[in-house]
Design a protein around this motif. Sequence first.
Motif, PDB file in Angstrom:
ATOM      1  N   PRO A  11       0.811  -1.228   0.000  1.00 58.10           N
ATOM      2  CA  PRO A  11       0.000   0.000   0.000  1.00 58.10           C
ATOM      3  C   PRO A  11       0.842   1.274   0.000  1.00 58.10           C
ATOM      4  O   PRO A  11       0.464   2.266  -0.638  1.00 58.10           O
ATOM      5  N   ASP A  12       1.984   1.263   0.708  1.00 60.80           N
ATOM      6  CA  ASP A  12       2.823   2.463   0.757  1.00 60.80           C
ATOM      7  C   ASP A  12       3.382   2.803  -0.622  1.00 60.80           C
ATOM      8  O   ASP A  12       3.457   3.982  -0.997  1.00 60.80           O
ATOM      9  N   ILE A  13       3.783   1.770  -1.367  1.00 66.15           N
ATOM     10  CA  ILE A  13       4.295   2.000  -2.722  1.00 66.15           C
ATOM     11  C   ILE A  13       3.179   2.532  -3.617  1.00 66.15           C
ATOM     12  O   ILE A  13       3.379   3.469  -4.405  1.00 66.15           O
ATOM     13  N   ARG A  14       1.988   1.947  -3.500  1.00 69.30           N
ATOM     14  CA  ARG A  14       0.858   2.417  -4.311  1.00 69.30           C
ATOM     15  C   ARG A  14       0.542   3.877  -4.003  1.00 69.30           C
ATOM     16  O   ARG A  14       0.216   4.657  -4.903  1.00 69.30           O
ATOM     17  N   GLU A  15       0.659   4.250  -2.729  1.00 68.53           N
ATOM     18  CA  GLU A  15       0.366   5.631  -2.346  1.00 68.53           C
ATOM     19  C   GLU A  15       1.372   6.599  -2.973  1.00 68.53           C
ATOM     20  O   GLU A  15       0.998   7.669  -3.472  1.00 68.53           O
ATOM     21  N   VAL A  16       2.661   6.222  -2.965  1.00 67.66           N
ATOM     22  CA  VAL A  16       3.696   7.067  -3.583  1.00 67.66           C
ATOM     23  C   VAL A  16       3.432   7.218  -5.076  1.00 67.66           C
ATOM     24  O   VAL A  16       3.508   8.323  -5.637  1.00 67.66           O
ATOM     25  N   ILE A  17       3.108   6.097  -5.725  1.00 68.87           N
ATOM     26  CA  ILE A  17       2.852   6.128  -7.166  1.00 68.87           C
ATOM     27  C   ILE A  17       1.609   6.953  -7.472  1.00 68.87           C
ATOM     28  O   ILE A  17       1.596   7.767  -8.402  1.00 68.87           O
ATOM     29  N   ARG A  18       0.554   6.743  -6.683  1.00 70.64           N
ATOM     30  CA  ARG A  18      -0.681   7.509  -6.895  1.00 70.64           C
ATOM     31  C   ARG A  18      -0.424   9.010  -6.771  1.00 70.64           C
ATOM     32  O   ARG A  18      -0.880   9.802  -7.616  1.00 70.64           O
ATOM     33  N   PHE A  19       0.302   9.406  -5.738  1.00 68.93           N
ATOM     34  CA  PHE A  19       0.577  10.828  -5.511  1.00 68.93           C
ATOM     35  C   PHE A  19       1.329  11.420  -6.705  1.00 68.93           C
ATOM     36  O   PHE A  19       1.011  12.514  -7.181  1.00 68.93           O
ATOM     37  N   ALA A  20       2.343  10.681  -7.196  1.00 63.89           N
ATOM     38  CA  ALA A  20       3.142  11.179  -8.319  1.00 63.89           C
ATOM     39  C   ALA A  20       2.308  11.281  -9.593  1.00 63.89           C
ATOM     40  O   ALA A  20       2.378  12.281 -10.326  1.00 63.89           O
ATOM     41  N   LEU A  21       1.507  10.256  -9.866  1.00 70.39           N
ATOM     42  CA  LEU A  21       0.731  10.237 -11.107  1.00 70.39           C
ATOM     43  C   LEU A  21      -0.416  11.239 -11.081  1.00 70.39           C
ATOM     44  O   LEU A  21      -0.685  11.911 -12.085  1.00 70.39           O
ATOM     45  N   GLU A  22      -1.099  11.343  -9.946  1.00 76.83           N
ATOM     46  CA  GLU A  22      -2.186  12.315  -9.863  1.00 76.83           C
ATOM     47  C   GLU A  22      -1.649  13.736  -9.947  1.00 76.83           C
ATOM     48  O   GLU A  22      -2.314  14.627 -10.485  1.00 76.83           O
ATOM     49  N   GLY A  23      -0.419  13.942  -9.454  1.00 78.84           N
ATOM     50  CA  GLY A  23       0.211  15.253  -9.588  1.00 78.84           C
ATOM     51  C   GLY A  23       0.502  15.604 -11.034  1.00 78.84           C
ATOM     52  O   GLY A  23       0.624  16.783 -11.389  1.00 78.84           O
ATOM     53  N   ALA A  24       0.626  14.567 -11.875  1.00 75.34           N
ATOM     54  CA  ALA A  24       0.845  14.774 -13.313  1.00 75.34           C
ATOM     55  C   ALA A  24      -0.468  14.675 -14.091  1.00 75.34           C
ATOM     56  O   ALA A  24      -0.464  14.540 -15.314  1.00 75.34           O
ATOM     57  N   GLU A  25      -1.595  14.710 -13.360  1.00 72.46           N
ATOM     58  CA  GLU A  25      -2.940  14.736 -13.943  1.00 72.46           C
ATOM     59  C   GLU A  25      -3.334  13.428 -14.622  1.00 72.46           C
ATOM     60  O   GLU A  25      -4.055  13.418 -15.621  1.00 72.46           O
TER      61      GLU A  25
END
Length: 227
Positions: A11-25
């Motif tokens: 889950p922690d890795i998914r959260e990091v990836i989600r944050f990065a990708l959502e920041g890139a729209e």
Amino acid sequence: MTTILVIDDEPDIREVIRFALEGAEFQVIEAGHADEARKLLNQETPDLILLDWMLPGRSGLELAQQLKQNPKTRSIPIIMVSARGEEGDRVRGLDVADDYIPKPFSPRELVARVKAVMRRARLEEPSDQIEMNGLLIDNLSHRVTANGQPVEVAPTEYRLLHFFMTHADRAFSRSQLLDQVWGDQVYVEERTVDVHIRRLRKALAPTGHDRLLQTVRGVGYRFSDKV
């Protein structure tokens, strides 16, 4: 909005990836294992899949192989993410995936690689077929036939053949092929090209189309029906 399916059991890795990708729209959907991912894929079709190799139960590598064999999902680009960073592992991953990112990774690099794969996928979307001397590649169905007979090729060999057939009669060095087919941010040795050339020739050999894939001494390779 571009949708990306992230498949990772941490889950922690998914959260990091989600944050990065959502920041890139990008829009992000998540799965923690292969079975959950299959259920999501039955409901919607993402534009790209970020897939961890080391999943519980069925591995990410197995899942990628199955997705590339399924007509519904075979055209979805896959980026393999893994702590397995040896060259042999990268080569195995790239046999079924469109890119390979070793862990740990920079979120900025991850976003850049996602954008690069998406650009490459859009460039490979022409709706027509390409044919040369009875060898046909169909971009819509992602199939290859030779004299009307199906030719089984892995995703990397498909991309390699597609590149050659859209750039016929031109010689390319191994370095150029790595940049054009694997992407300039994928770090594998040039001899990897030779491995996939051999596999592609073997697949084309039964109908004699392997002769089109020519070695150019001192340069690299060329795809041509001319001697």
